[in-house]
Design an enzyme around this catalytic site. Structure first.
Site, PDB file in Angstrom:
ATOM      1  N   MET A 273     -11.683  -5.776   4.109  1.00 35.55           N
ATOM      2  CA  MET A 273     -11.227  -4.796   5.055  1.00 35.55           C
ATOM      3  C   MET A 273     -10.837  -5.498   6.357  1.00 35.55           C
ATOM      4  O   MET A 273     -11.862  -6.055   6.929  1.00 35.55           O
ATOM      5  CB  MET A 273     -11.943  -3.445   5.168  1.00 35.55           C
TER       6      MET A 273
ATOM      7  N   SER B  19       0.793  -1.205  -0.142  1.00 42.32           N
ATOM      8  CA  SER B  19       0.168  -0.074   0.070  1.00 42.32           C
ATOM      9  C   SER B  19       1.042   1.369  -0.018  1.00 42.32           C
ATOM     10  O   SER B  19       1.588   1.485   0.986  1.00 42.32           O
ATOM     11  CB  SER B  19      -0.867  -0.015   1.245  1.00 42.32           C
TER      12      SER B  19
ATOM     13  N   MET C 156     -11.825   4.759  -1.562  1.00 40.32           N
ATOM     14  CA  MET C 156     -12.737   4.907  -0.510  1.00 40.32           C
ATOM     15  C   MET C 156     -13.271   6.183  -0.778  1.00 40.32           C
ATOM     16  O   MET C 156     -12.906   7.153  -0.133  1.00 40.32           O
ATOM     17  CB  MET C 156     -11.743   4.813   0.687  1.00 40.32           C
TER      18      MET C 156
ATOM     19  N   ASP D 165      -4.443   3.804  -2.515  1.00 38.86           N
ATOM     20  CA  ASP D 165      -5.542   4.258  -1.656  1.00 38.86           C
ATOM     21  C   ASP D 165      -6.108   5.438  -2.041  1.00 38.86           C
ATOM     22  O   ASP D 165      -5.346   6.434  -1.407  1.00 38.86           O
ATOM     23  CB  ASP D 165      -5.330   3.863  -0.135  1.00 38.86           C
TER      24      ASP D 165
ATOM     25  N   MET E 286      -8.892   8.312  -1.113  1.00 39.56           N
ATOM     26  CA  MET E 286      -9.763   8.765  -0.124  1.00 39.56           C
ATOM     27  C   MET E 286     -10.366  10.215  -0.361  1.00 39.56           C
ATOM     28  O   MET E 286      -9.340  10.933  -0.826  1.00 39.56           O
ATOM     29  CB  MET E 286      -9.086   8.559   1.340  1.00 39.56           C
TER      30      MET E 286
ATOM     31  N   ASP F 276      -7.112  -6.378   3.429  1.00 39.69           N
ATOM     32  CA  ASP F 276      -6.288  -5.013   3.457  1.00 39.69           C
ATOM     33  C   ASP F 276      -6.441  -4.529   5.005  1.00 39.69           C
ATOM     34  O   ASP F 276      -7.417  -4.198   5.318  1.00 39.69           O
ATOM     35  CB  ASP F 276      -7.179  -4.090   2.443  1.00 39.69           C
TER      36      ASP F 276
ATOM     37  N   HIS G 266      -1.018  -1.221  -4.505  1.00 38.76           N
ATOM     38  CA  HIS G 266      -2.133  -0.813  -3.891  1.00 38.76           C
ATOM     39  C   HIS G 266      -2.481   0.721  -3.670  1.00 38.76           C
ATOM     40  O   HIS G 266      -1.284   1.232  -2.910  1.00 38.76           O
ATOM     41  CB  HIS G 266      -2.383  -1.694  -2.797  1.00 38.76           C
TER      42      HIS G 266
ATOM     43  N   HIS H 299      -8.008   1.007  -4.921  1.00 37.17           N
ATOM     44  CA  HIS H 299      -8.911   0.977  -3.821  1.00 37.17           C
ATOM     45  C   HIS H 299      -9.699   2.250  -3.563  1.00 37.17           C
ATOM     46  O   HIS H 299      -8.986   3.206  -3.139  1.00 37.17           O
ATOM     47  CB  HIS H 299      -8.109   0.580  -2.712  1.00 37.17           C
TER      48      HIS H 299
HETATM   49  C1  DX5 Z   1      -6.707   1.665   4.694  1.00 38.16           C
HETATM   50  C2  DX5 Z   1      -6.041   1.355   3.488  1.00 38.16           C
HETATM   51  C3  DX5 Z   1      -5.015   0.103   3.383  1.00 38.16           C
HETATM   52  C4  DX5 Z   1      -3.809   0.578   4.621  1.00 38.16           C
HETATM   53  C5  DX5 Z   1      -2.837  -0.589   4.695  1.00 38.16           C
HETATM   54  O1  DX5 Z   1      -7.646   2.593   4.704  1.00 38.16           O
HETATM   55  O2  DX5 Z   1      -6.992   1.110   2.669  1.00 38.16           O
HETATM   56  O3  DX5 Z   1      -4.421  -0.058   2.339  1.00 38.16           O
HETATM   57  O4  DX5 Z   1      -3.258   1.592   4.087  1.00 38.16           O
HETATM   58  O5  DX5 Z   1      -1.774  -0.143   5.449  1.00 38.16           O
HETATM   59  P1  DX5 Z   1      -1.427  -1.141   6.660  1.00 38.16           P
HETATM   60  O6  DX5 Z   1      -0.814  -2.335   6.177  1.00 38.16           O
HETATM   61  O7  DX5 Z   1      -0.429  -0.232   7.483  1.00 38.16           O
HETATM   62  O8  DX5 Z   1      -2.577  -1.330   7.384  1.00 38.16           O
HETATM   63 ZN    ZN Z   2      -6.432  -0.202   0.931  1.00 44.64          ZN
END
Ligand code: DX5
Ligand code: ZN
Length: 214
Positions: free
Chosen positions: A135, A6, A66, A33, A35, A173, A31, A64
């Site tokens: 998740m 990530s 969010m 993320d 947001m 994740d 990956h 991903h």
């Molecule tokens: C959380 C993200 C994850 C997160 C994973 O909302 O979707 O991808 O960053 O990071 P670690 O492995 O540190 O939990």
């Molecule tokens: Zn993620």
């Protein structure tokens, strides 16, 4: 086990370089993320940033989302170079329409479930997607603790995929590292996301290789 670092845990002042390093360290996917500060209480980056870093690796981009309205932005993320787009079943967009939109662009689609959402929520869509992302922390931040009580949910989804004879991958994740990746593998996870475990490691390459052995 396939590993998707990530990038949330990377040094964003050298985002592209960090992706290249993860590629050389043996990552299977990147990956990313996304947001929006609305679906989750944190803001990261969007499609323009992903587009800029796309050229730093040929490994697949696992995006991903969010965000509250994924359907509105599917074209942007496809244009940016996403290979897999996962979005939350708890978002405001219609799952079928969103999956269709992603597929119309030749991109793989996946649904994500938050910890409180039961396995059955994704069953109506299992025949339509390439991936289910479970998740194992509340989405929003890296560095949280793995929720082992999500393992039965992973097993339930895995069993249903098997029962229907489908070819759907399961990704997990949140909070995954050497201390719990075997549990994930045992429950049926195909791809594990790892942020902190990989980026805070002294030797990311060694860590990824160890995690892949699970
Ligand atoms: C959380 C993200 C994850 C997160 C994973 O909302 O979707 O991808 O960053 O990071 P670690 O492995 O540190 O939990
Ligand atoms: Zn993620």
């Amino acid at each position: 086990m396939k590993i998707a670092p990530s990038l949330l845990s990377c040094d964003f002042s050298k985002f592209g370089e960090e992706i290249r390093l993860m590629d050389l360290a043996g990552a299977d996917y990147m990956h990313l993320d996304v947001m929006d500060g609305h679906f989750v209480p944190n803001i990261t980056f969007g499609a323009p940033v992903i587009k800029y870093v796309r050229s730093f690796t040929e490994k697949p981009f696992d995006v991903h989302l969010m965000i509250s309205e994924p359907l509105k932005y599917i074209d942007d993320f496809c244009d940016a170079g996403a290979d897999i787009i996962t979005f939350h079943i708890e978002s405001d967009s219609d799952p079928v329409k969103t999956i269709e939109k992603i597929h119309s662009r030749g991109v793989k689609a996946g649904l994500v479930v938050k910890p409180k959402t039961p396995a059955e929520a994704v069953f109506p869509y299992l025949d339509e997607v390439e991936m289910i992302l479970v998740m194992t922390v509340e989405p929003g931040f890296g560095g949280q603790s793995f929720m082992a009580d999500m393992l039965p949910k992973i097993r339930e989804i895995k069993n249903e995929i098997g029962r229907r004879g489908l070819d759907v991958l399961i990704e997990a994740d949140g909070g995954i590292g050497a201390q719990n990746i075997a549990l994930c593998a045992e429950a049926g996870v195909d791809i594990s996301v790892a942020g902190t475990a990989v980026f805070k490691a002294e030797d990311p390459k060694k860590t990824i290789a160890e995690l892949q052995k699970a």
